[in-house]
Design a protein around this motif. Structure first.
Motif, PDB file in Angstrom:
ATOM      1  N   ILE A 141     121.371  -9.983   2.816  1.00 44.56           N
ATOM      2  CA  ILE A 141     121.446  -9.069   1.668  1.00 44.56           C
ATOM      3  C   ILE A 141     121.621  -7.631   2.141  1.00 44.56           C
ATOM      4  CG2 ILE A 141     120.220  -8.186  -0.346  1.00 44.56           C
ATOM      5  CD1 ILE A 141     121.131 -11.063  -0.685  1.00 44.56           C
ATOM      6  N   GLU A 142     120.904  -7.250   3.185  1.00 44.84           N
ATOM      7  CA  GLU A 142     121.000  -5.891   3.726  1.00 44.84           C
ATOM      8  C   GLU A 142     121.814  -5.839   5.010  1.00 44.84           C
ATOM      9  OE1 GLU A 142     119.873  -3.287   2.188  1.00 44.84           O
ATOM     10  OE2 GLU A 142     118.865  -4.398   0.585  1.00 44.84           O
ATOM     11  N   HIS A 148     130.149 -13.202   2.252  1.00 46.22           N
ATOM     12  CA  HIS A 148     129.152 -13.881   1.436  1.00 46.22           C
ATOM     13  C   HIS A 148     129.536 -13.887  -0.048  1.00 46.22           C
ATOM     14  CE1 HIS A 148     127.008 -14.033   5.154  1.00 46.22           C
ATOM     15  NE2 HIS A 148     125.920 -14.533   4.598  1.00 46.22           N
ATOM     16  N   ALA A 149     128.609 -14.404  -0.867  1.00 46.40           N
ATOM     17  CA  ALA A 149     128.908 -14.737  -2.262  1.00 46.40           C
ATOM     18  C   ALA A 149     129.029 -13.506  -3.149  1.00 46.40           C
ATOM     19  CB  ALA A 149     127.826 -15.659  -2.809  1.00 46.40           C
ATOM     20  N   ILE A 150     129.932 -13.622  -4.126  1.00 46.89           N
ATOM     21  CA  ILE A 150     130.038 -12.614  -5.182  1.00 46.89           C
ATOM     22  C   ILE A 150     129.710 -13.223  -6.547  1.00 46.89           C
ATOM     23  CG2 ILE A 150     131.697 -11.190  -3.945  1.00 46.89           C
ATOM     24  CD1 ILE A 150     133.908 -12.441  -5.727  1.00 46.89           C
ATOM     25  N   ASP A 155     118.766 -12.844  -5.021  1.00 45.60           N
ATOM     26  CA  ASP A 155     118.130 -12.025  -3.992  1.00 45.60           C
ATOM     27  C   ASP A 155     117.591 -12.881  -2.854  1.00 45.60           C
ATOM     28  OD1 ASP A 155     118.647  -9.775  -5.471  1.00 45.60           O
ATOM     29  OD2 ASP A 155     116.661  -9.709  -6.406  1.00 45.60           O
ATOM     30  N   HIS A 156     117.560 -14.182  -3.054  1.00 45.49           N
ATOM     31  CA  HIS A 156     117.002 -15.079  -2.044  1.00 45.49           C
ATOM     32  C   HIS A 156     118.062 -15.668  -1.117  1.00 45.49           C
ATOM     33  CE1 HIS A 156     113.062 -15.072  -4.059  1.00 45.49           C
ATOM     34  NE2 HIS A 156     113.756 -15.050  -5.176  1.00 45.49           N
ATOM     35  N   CYS A 157     119.336 -15.620  -1.512  1.00 44.17           N
ATOM     36  CA  CYS A 157     120.393 -16.181  -0.675  1.00 44.17           C
ATOM     37  C   CYS A 157     121.752 -15.774  -1.223  1.00 44.17           C
ATOM     38  CB  CYS A 157     120.306 -17.707  -0.624  1.00 44.17           C
ATOM     39  SG  CYS A 157     121.540 -18.490   0.431  1.00 44.17           S
ATOM     40  N   ALA A 300     131.012 -11.306 -11.471  1.00 43.44           N
ATOM     41  CA  ALA A 300     130.821 -11.059 -10.049  1.00 43.44           C
ATOM     42  C   ALA A 300     129.809  -9.939  -9.809  1.00 43.44           C
ATOM     43  CB  ALA A 300     132.151 -10.699  -9.394  1.00 43.44           C
ATOM     44  N   GLU A 301     128.968 -10.145  -8.803  1.00 43.07           N
ATOM     45  CA  GLU A 301     127.991  -9.146  -8.389  1.00 43.07           C
ATOM     46  C   GLU A 301     128.089  -8.988  -6.872  1.00 43.07           C
ATOM     47  OE1 GLU A 301     124.245 -10.540  -9.845  1.00 43.07           O
ATOM     48  OE2 GLU A 301     124.603  -9.778 -11.874  1.00 43.07           O
ATOM     49  N   PRO A 302     129.124  -8.299  -6.418  1.00 39.79           N
ATOM     50  CA  PRO A 302     129.317  -8.186  -4.972  1.00 39.79           C
ATOM     51  C   PRO A 302     128.250  -7.327  -4.311  1.00 39.79           C
ATOM     52  CG  PRO A 302     130.895  -6.815  -6.148  1.00 39.79           C
ATOM     53  CD  PRO A 302     130.197  -7.646  -7.185  1.00 39.79           C
ATOM     54  N   LEU A 303     128.042  -7.592  -3.036  1.00 40.75           N
ATOM     55  CA  LEU A 303     127.180  -6.778  -2.196  1.00 40.75           C
ATOM     56  C   LEU A 303     127.996  -5.594  -1.657  1.00 40.75           C
ATOM     57  CD1 LEU A 303     125.461  -9.792  -0.429  1.00 40.75           C
ATOM     58  CD2 LEU A 303     124.357  -8.210  -2.026  1.00 40.75           C
ATOM     59  N   PRO A 304     127.373  -4.655  -0.970  1.00 38.21           N
ATOM     60  CA  PRO A 304     128.108  -3.452  -0.563  1.00 38.21           C
ATOM     61  C   PRO A 304     129.366  -3.703   0.270  1.00 38.21           C
ATOM     62  CG  PRO A 304     125.754  -3.064  -0.366  1.00 38.21           C
ATOM     63  CD  PRO A 304     125.917  -4.516  -0.726  1.00 38.21           C
TER      64      PRO A 304
END
Length: 330
Positions: A141-142, A148-150, A155-157, A300-304
């Motif tokens: 996550i950080e 990884h997933a969008i 928050d767990h994977c 979609a909720e992409p990470l940075p």
């Protein structure tokens, strides 16, 4: 690698009995994923139950014109089968897009569906991972998460499922058959994988000790007009950073039927229902295709560092559907 026992099963009931007798046992198909994870210390079975000799290695006609694929059919045999190539060409393309010829000769259909994520934190036992050790955390996550997933993460994977084959099977409404000590069962592939939520270590809805015996593809005339497209970071032998299985039936310029599934964007092959709803009955053109992609990717909720996948998947949807529509117009 931890020492382990080995048994070869020759019938389904014998395989079930061997696993039932040892809670730490695992079924072994081609071993192309399980053995690698054993070497890394991620998987530590007490015994391997070899199921390659079970009578589950045939591809046969199913009711109504579909196909039934045995769980120990190799990926190579699946891709080469004339009825698969004729009725579900995207499935052949998906299988051929995965791994090398040597691996496809060993890997089995059942094992392919059960392969585990290639997330670097999952395969490194020196790092925490909620999928490997529940409650230990998800450093992706950080940390490193560009692949990884969008969609559908938590928050767990945020890991993705690596199967190419599974994406095409999901698009075509495949149903997984299995056996347990209590009898047979079935699961639509769309229900086979469990949403991540706060329990990413629970990956499938299979009952404990269940043995996959086959996969049924229902008849789907639209599947004959299908394509699989995979984007990866190098030309071959790489897992997808985004993929799509698409089938399109266009009549008089209007979408009569459509199937869409995405790969490498979620913890499971992702059936694009919202996009299908936009497409069905609409004009077969680039504006409709883009609107369908936007409808699906709105969630979609992409990470940075993986937001590029949103644009990538939008472009894939438009490009592949445009190609299929142009072929239909010829």
């Amino acid at each position: 690698m931890k020492e382990f026992g080995y048994e070869r099963a020759f019938d389904v009931s014998g395989a079930l009995a061997l696993l039932d007798a040892d809670s730490g046992a695992r079924y072994l198909g081609g071993g192309t994923n399980l053995v690698d994870l054993m070497k890394a210390g991620v998987e530590r079975p007490t015994r391997l139950v070899d199921v390659r000799e079970l009578p589950l290695d045939r591809i046969e006609a199913a009711d109504g014109g579909g196909l039934r694929i045995g769980a120990t059919v190799t990926n190579s045999d699946l891709a080469a089968h004339p009825e698969v190539r004729r009725k579900y060409p995207a499935l052949t393309q998906a299988v051929l897009a995965g791994a090398s010829g040597q691996l496809r000769n060993m890997a089995t259909v059942g094992g392919n569906l059960l392969q585990r994520t290639r997330c670097g934190y999952f395969t490194d036992v020196t790092k925490p991972c909620n999928k490997r050790v529940p409650g230990s955390g998800c450093p992706a996550i950080e940390g490193e998460h560009h692949n990884h997933a969008i969609l559908g993460a938590s928050d767990h994977c945020a890991a993705v499922h690596p199967s190419d084959m599974g994406v095409a099977l999901t698009a075509f409404d495949a149903v997984v058959s299995y056996e347990t000590a209590d009898g047979p069962g079935e699961l639509p592939l769309t229900d086979f994988y469990v949403p991540v939520g706060d329990t990413p270590h629970l990956e499938t809805a299979l009952p404990p000790g269940a043995l996959i015996t086959g996969i049924t593809l229902p008849p789907a005339p639209v599947a004959a007009f299908s394509r699989y497209r995979k984007v990866r970071e190098r030309a071959s032998y790489a897992f997808a950073i985004g993929s799509i299985a698409a089938a399109l039936d266009v009549r008089d310029g209007v979408v009569h039927d459509v199937r869409l599934a995405f790969g490498a964007v979620a913890s499971r092959p992702w059936r694009a229902r919202a996009a299908e709803a936009v497409l069905t009955g609409a004009p077969a053109g680039s504006e409709t295709f883009a609107a369908a992609a936007d409808a699906e990717l709105a969630a979609a909720e992409p990470l940075p560092h993986n937001g590029y996948k949103v644009a990538l998947m939008r472009n894939l949807v438009v490009a592949v559907l445009t190609e299929l529509a142009e072929e239909a117009a010829r």
